[in-house]
Design a protein around this motif. Structure first.
Motif, short mmCIF file in Angstrom:
data_model
loop_
_atom_site.label_atom_id
_atom_site.label_comp_id
_atom_site.label_asym_id
_atom_site.label_seq_id
_atom_site.Cartn_x
_atom_site.Cartn_y
_atom_site.Cartn_z
N ASP A 65 -82.42 -9.66 -41.60
CA ASP A 65 -82.58 -8.82 -42.79
C ASP A 65 -83.80 -7.90 -42.71
OD1 ASP A 65 -80.41 -10.13 -43.75
OD2 ASP A 65 -81.40 -11.14 -45.40
N ASP A 66 -84.56 -7.97 -41.64
CA ASP A 66 -85.80 -7.19 -41.55
C ASP A 66 -85.56 -5.70 -41.74
OD1 ASP A 66 -88.32 -6.17 -40.97
OD2 ASP A 66 -87.93 -6.17 -38.81
N GLY A 67 -86.31 -5.11 -42.65
CA GLY A 67 -86.19 -3.69 -42.91
C GLY A 67 -85.15 -3.33 -43.93
N SER A 68 -84.37 -4.31 -44.36
CA SER A 68 -83.40 -4.07 -45.41
C SER A 68 -84.08 -4.20 -46.76
CB SER A 68 -82.25 -5.08 -45.32
OG SER A 68 -82.68 -6.36 -45.78
N ASP A 69 -83.32 -4.06 -47.83
CA ASP A 69 -83.90 -4.23 -49.15
C ASP A 69 -84.08 -5.70 -49.51
OD1 ASP A 69 -81.17 -4.63 -49.24
OD2 ASP A 69 -80.84 -3.54 -51.11
N ASN A 70 -83.78 -6.60 -48.58
CA ASN A 70 -84.00 -8.03 -48.79
C ASN A 70 -85.34 -8.51 -48.28
OD1 ASN A 70 -81.53 -8.46 -49.97
ND2 ASN A 70 -80.73 -9.80 -48.38
N MET A 71 -85.77 -7.99 -47.13
CA MET A 71 -86.92 -8.58 -46.47
C MET A 71 -87.59 -7.57 -45.56
SD MET A 71 -87.08 -12.15 -44.27
CE MET A 71 -85.84 -11.65 -43.08
N ILE A 72 -88.91 -7.63 -45.48
CA ILE A 72 -89.66 -6.82 -44.53
C ILE A 72 -90.62 -7.71 -43.75
CG2 ILE A 72 -89.51 -4.71 -45.92
CD1 ILE A 72 -92.46 -5.22 -46.76
N THR A 73 -91.12 -7.18 -42.66
CA THR A 73 -92.18 -7.85 -41.91
C THR A 73 -93.44 -6.99 -42.02
OG1 THR A 73 -91.59 -6.77 -39.84
CG2 THR A 73 -90.50 -8.86 -40.33
N MET A 74 -94.45 -7.31 -41.24
CA MET A 74 -95.72 -6.60 -41.36
C MET A 74 -95.67 -5.20 -40.79
SD MET A 74 -97.71 -8.63 -43.03
CE MET A 74 -99.31 -7.88 -42.79
N SER A 75 -94.58 -4.86 -40.09
CA SER A 75 -94.43 -3.53 -39.50
C SER A 75 -93.18 -2.86 -40.05
CB SER A 75 -94.34 -3.61 -37.97
OG SER A 75 -95.49 -4.21 -37.43
N VAL A 76 -93.21 -1.55 -40.17
CA VAL A 76 -92.06 -0.79 -40.64
C VAL A 76 -90.95 -0.90 -39.59
CG1 VAL A 76 -91.18 1.49 -41.26
CG2 VAL A 76 -93.49 0.80 -41.94
N ASN A 77 -89.74 -1.21 -40.04
CA ASN A 77 -88.59 -1.30 -39.15
C ASN A 77 -88.18 0.10 -38.70
OD1 ASN A 77 -85.50 -1.32 -38.65
ND2 ASN A 77 -86.06 -3.48 -38.53
N ALA B 288 -78.80 -14.72 -48.64
CA ALA B 288 -80.13 -14.11 -48.47
C ALA B 288 -80.85 -14.66 -47.25
CB ALA B 288 -80.97 -14.34 -49.72
N CYS B 289 -81.40 -13.76 -46.46
CA CYS B 289 -82.21 -14.09 -45.29
C CYS B 289 -81.42 -14.75 -44.16
CB CYS B 289 -83.40 -14.97 -45.66
SG CYS B 289 -84.42 -14.28 -46.96
N GLU B 290 -80.10 -14.67 -44.20
CA GLU B 290 -79.28 -15.24 -43.14
C GLU B 290 -78.77 -14.18 -42.16
OE1 GLU B 290 -76.44 -18.37 -44.30
OE2 GLU B 290 -77.34 -18.29 -46.30
N GLY B 291 -79.17 -12.92 -42.36
CA GLY B 291 -78.88 -11.92 -41.36
C GLY B 291 -77.68 -11.04 -41.61
N TYR B 292 -77.19 -10.97 -42.84
CA TYR B 292 -75.99 -10.18 -43.14
C TYR B 292 -76.29 -8.87 -43.87
CZ TYR B 292 -73.48 -14.51 -42.09
OH TYR B 292 -73.00 -15.63 -41.46
N ARG B 293 -77.46 -8.71 -44.41
CA ARG B 293 -77.70 -7.62 -45.36
C ARG B 293 -77.60 -6.24 -44.73
NH1 ARG B 293 -76.78 -6.35 -50.58
NH2 ARG B 293 -78.34 -4.88 -51.36
N LYS B 294 -78.15 -6.05 -43.55
CA LYS B 294 -78.09 -4.72 -42.95
C LYS B 294 -76.65 -4.33 -42.60
CE LYS B 294 -81.50 -5.07 -39.91
NZ LYS B 294 -82.54 -4.71 -38.92
N ASP B 295 -75.88 -5.29 -42.12
CA ASP B 295 -74.45 -5.01 -41.89
C ASP B 295 -73.77 -4.59 -43.19
OD1 ASP B 295 -74.32 -5.38 -39.20
OD2 ASP B 295 -73.19 -7.24 -39.24
#
Length: 585
Positions: free
Chosen positions: A73-85, A492-499
Motif C-alpha cells: 500500500d506504500d504511496g497509496s491513500d492508505n499508507m506512506i513511508t518516510m520517502s515519497v513513492n 487495509a495494509c495487505e497490499g491491494y489498495r494501489k491495484d
C-alpha cells in the motif's frame, strides 16, 4: 490440513540468467538428462514444485509487500513511508533495459510451457497427471496477471518457442484477449485441481484457483469499465463479461467453499490475531500461506520493525474512512469523538481500526514473553526517535501483523505469510454484483454483512445506506461506495489498495494533488522529547504532513501515463512491433 507453503530445494535448476535472443527456445537446464527425467508422477511434482517460488518470500515488514511481491500500500491513500513513492508521484523514467520485460523475466513462462508439452511423456494415468497440469495452468495465470498489471497488452505464449516462431515478432495482444486466455487456463485449473478436502497440504487447490480467477476477473472487469474512452481502455469492451465471471466464480466459491470459512474474531483482538499466527494449518479462512522456519528458509524480519513503525504510517485519509459503531460515517455523527488524540479517534469506531493501528490504551503490546518475567512493553507513543527508516511516517503506526512475542523479535521471526484468504471472495462477490447493478440485500447478507457481523458492526442495508458527504466517488451509487469502503477497511495494509486505485481509474479522485496527512502532532508534545518532533512538519490544523515541502502541491501522478509501466527501450529495438505504453513515448 490447511495449505502451507514451504521453500523446496530441488535438484532441477530452471531459472536461467542469460539474456539472449533465443531464451525461449532452450530446454530448461537440469542436473539430470532429459531422458532420465520424464518418467514418473514424482517427476511432475518435482518440476511443478519450482513454480511455487513465484509467491512472495519476503523477509521485510508486514504491510510492505503485497500478494505479488510488490510494495503493497506504500504511496497509496492508505499508507506512506518516510520517502515519497516515486511511482505514485509520477517521476519514473523509461528504462533502457530490464524493467520487468527483460529476457530473464520471461523464464518462468518458458518453464511452465515446457512442462505443458512434456508432462504426458510420464508413465502415469491422466488422473495422476491432472493435478500437476492444473497447478502449471494456475502459475501461468499468476505469471500473466503479474505482467498484465504492469504492462497491459502482452504477447500470449503458450508453448516453448524457437527462434523462428512468429510470436517473437508479433505486436502485443489486447489485454482483454490476454485475460480471456487467463480465464481459459484457470477454468481448466479449477477442473483439474482437487478440492481442499482431498488436496495435498501446501499446494494450490480448486478453491484457491477459483479465488484467484475471481480476483483477476474483477480486476479486468473494473479496469475496462472505468478506463473506457481513455488510452488505457479496450475498444468495444466495457468489462461486463469479466464482472459477470467474477460474480459467478465467487458465488460458486461462497456456496461451495470446500471447508473454507471466515474465522471468528472474538474479543478486542480477534481480527488482529488473524495476521500474526505462526501456523495457519487449522485456520479455515487462510487458504494458502507461506510457512517460515529458521532452519529451512531463515525466517523474516517483520517483528524487528513493527514495534517501531518500520518507516510506515497509516494515513488520516484511511483512518477517517472507518465507520462509527452505528454503521454510519463520521461526518455529522455524534458518536465521533474527534481526533485530538489516538484515544479519541478510536472511540465508537469500527473495531478493525483499533486492531490495525497502535493505540496508547494499555492493550497494544509491543513486546511480551520477555525473559526473567519482565513486564510486557506496552505502546505509549510512536518511536519518533528511532532510525529514519523505522520512524512512523504519520503517527498512525501499523499494528496489524505485529506479533509481540519477544522470541519473534530477536533476529528473525517465523509467523506465517498469508497469500490467499477467504474474506476476499466475499468482497469480490459484493463488488462484482454492485458494479453490474444487480446486487440485492441477500447478496450483501452473504458477503459484506458476514464480515461486518464477525466484528460486531451493523449490517449494510441496501435500501437505507447513509449518504456520506465525503464519499470518495460521489458520482457512483451509494452501494458501490460502501462496498469499496468495506474492501478498503477489511484489506487495509495487505497490499491491494494501489491495484484498486488503478483498476478503478481513480488516481484523479484519490492521488493527483493529494497530500498525505497523519495524526495530530500536538498530542505527543511533553510525551516525546521535542527534538524528535521537529522533523515532522504539520499542516495548518496541526496534522502531521511529512511531505509538506517535497509534495507542496501534492502527488504528480500522470493520468495519461502512470497507470502502466514503460516498456524498456531495448525491447522495442529488438522487436519494433512492440509499441510503447501510452504517455511513455
Amino acid at each position: 490440513m490447511q495449505n502451507r507453503l514451504y521453500i523446496i530445494i530441488l535438484t532441477l535448476t530452471m531459472f536461467l540468467g542469460a539474456c539472449k535472443k533465443d531464451f525461449l527456445d532452450r530446454t530448461p537446464e537440469t542436473s539430470i538428462s532429459e531422458a532420465e527425467f520424464w518418467k514418473t508422477q514424482n517427476d511432475l511434482q518435482l518440476y511443478v514444485n519450482n513454480f511455487y517460488t513465484a509467491f512472495p518470500s519476503t523477509i521485510g515488514a508486514f504491510g510492505t509487500i503485497g500478494p505479488y511481491g510488490l510494495d503493497a500500500d506504500d504511496g497509496s491513500d492508505n499508507m506512506i513511508t518516510m520517502s515519497v513513492n516515486s511511482n505514485m508521484n509520477g517521476v519514473r523514467t523509461t528504462p533502457s533495459s530490464g524493467g520487468g520485460w527483460a529476457y530473464g523475466d520471461w523464464n518462468t513462462l518458458r518453464n511452465i510451457n515446457y512442462f505443458m508439452v512434456n508432462y504426458n511423456k510420464v508413465n502415469a494415468s491422466w488422473e495422476n497427471q491432472k493435478t500437476y497440469v492444473g497447478e502449471a495452468l494456475f502459475f501461468r495465470a499468476w505469471f500473466y496477471f503479474s505482467k498484465l498489471r504492469q504492462f497491459g497488452d502482452l504477447p500470449w505464449v503458450n508453448r516453448p518457442l524457437d527462434i523462428t516462431s512468429g510470436e517473437l515478432k508479433t505486436p502485443r495482444l489486447s489485454r482483454s484477449v490476454i485475460v480471456d486466455s487467463i480465464m481459459n487456463d484457470l477454468d481448466r485449473a479449477v477442473q483439474y485441481l482437487p478440492s481442499k478436502t482431498s488436496a495435498q497440504a501446501s499446494r494450490v487447490n480448486k478453491q484457491i484457483a477459483q479465488l484467484f480467477q475471481a480476483r483477476i476477473a474483477l480486476f479486468e472487469g473494473t479496469w475496462e469499465k472505468y478506463h473506457t474512452g481513455t488510452p488505457f481502455g479496450v475498444n468495444g469492451a466495457d468489462g461486463t463479461k469479466f464482472l459477470q465471471k467474477a460474480a459467478t466464480v465467487s458465488a460458486d466459491l461462497i456456496a461451495n467453499p470446500g471447508g473454507y470459512a471466515l474465522v471468528a474474531t472474538p474479543g478486542t483482538d480477534g481480527y488482529w490475531r488473524i495476521f500474526n499466527q505462526i501456523n495457519y494449518s487449522s485456520n479455515s479462512e487462510v487458504m494458502l500461506w507461506r510457512q517460515f522456519d529458521l532452519n529451512i528458509n531463515g525466517g523474516h524480519y517483520w517483528h524487528r520493525y513493527t514495534n517501531t513503525g518500520a518507516g510506515r504510517g497509516i494515513t488520516k485519509n484511511l483512518v477517517d474512512y472507518y465507520l462509527c459503531t452505528d454503521g454510519k460515517p463520521i461526518t455529522g455523527n455524534a458518536l465521533y469523538q474527534g481526533d485530538a488524540s489516538l484515544l479519541n479517534v478510536i472511540k465508537n469506531r469500527d473495531p478493525r481500526m483499533v486492531q490495525t493501528i497502535y493505540i496508547n490504551d494499555g492493550n497494544h503490546i509491543v513486546t511480551n514473553n520477555r525473559p526473567n518475567g519482565a513486564v510486557p512493553n506496552i505502546f505509549d507513543a510512536p518511536t519518533f526517535s528511532a532510525a529514519n527508516e523505522q520512524k512512523p511516517a504519520t503517527g498512525y503506526q501499523v499494528y496489524k501483523g505485529h506479533d509481540p512475542d519477544y522470541n519473534q523479535q530477536q533476529d528473525r521471526g517465523t509467523s506465517g505469510y498469508i497469500i490467499f484468504r477467504f474474506a476476499e471472495a466475499l468482497l469480490i462477490y459484493a463488488e462484482a454484483k454492485a458494479e453490474l447493478a444487480t446486487i440485492t440485500q441477500n447478496d450483501l447478507d452473504i458477503s459484506v454483512n458476514k464480515l461486518r457481523a464477525r466484528i460486531g458492526m451493523p449490517n449494510m442495508q441496501l435500501a437505507s445506506i447513509t449518504a456520506d458527504p465525503k464519499w470518495e466517488f460521489p458520482a457512483l451509487s451509494p452501494v458501490i461506495n460502501e462496498v469499496r469502503r468495506e474492501r478498503r477497511v477489511e484489506l487495509a495494509c495487505e497490499g491491494y489498495r494501489k491495484d484498486d486505485i488503478f483498476r478503478w481509474a481513480a488516481a484523479d479522485e484519490l492521488i493527483v494533488g493529494w497530500k498525505p496527512k497523519g495524526a495530530k502532532l500536538a498530542q505527543w508534545i511533553g510525551v516525546v522529547d521535542s527534538k524528535y518532533l521537529t522533523s515532522y512538519p504539520v499542516d495548518e490544523n496541526g496534522y502531521i504532513e511529512l511531505f509538506k515541502t517535497n509534495l507542496a502541491t501534492g502527488y504528480k501522478f500522470n493520468l495519461l501515463r502512470d497507470y502502466l509501466s514503460p516498456i524498456p527501450t531495448d525491447q522495442m529495438v529488438l522487436n519494433p512491433d512492440i509499441k510503447q505504453n501510452p504517455g511513455w513515448q
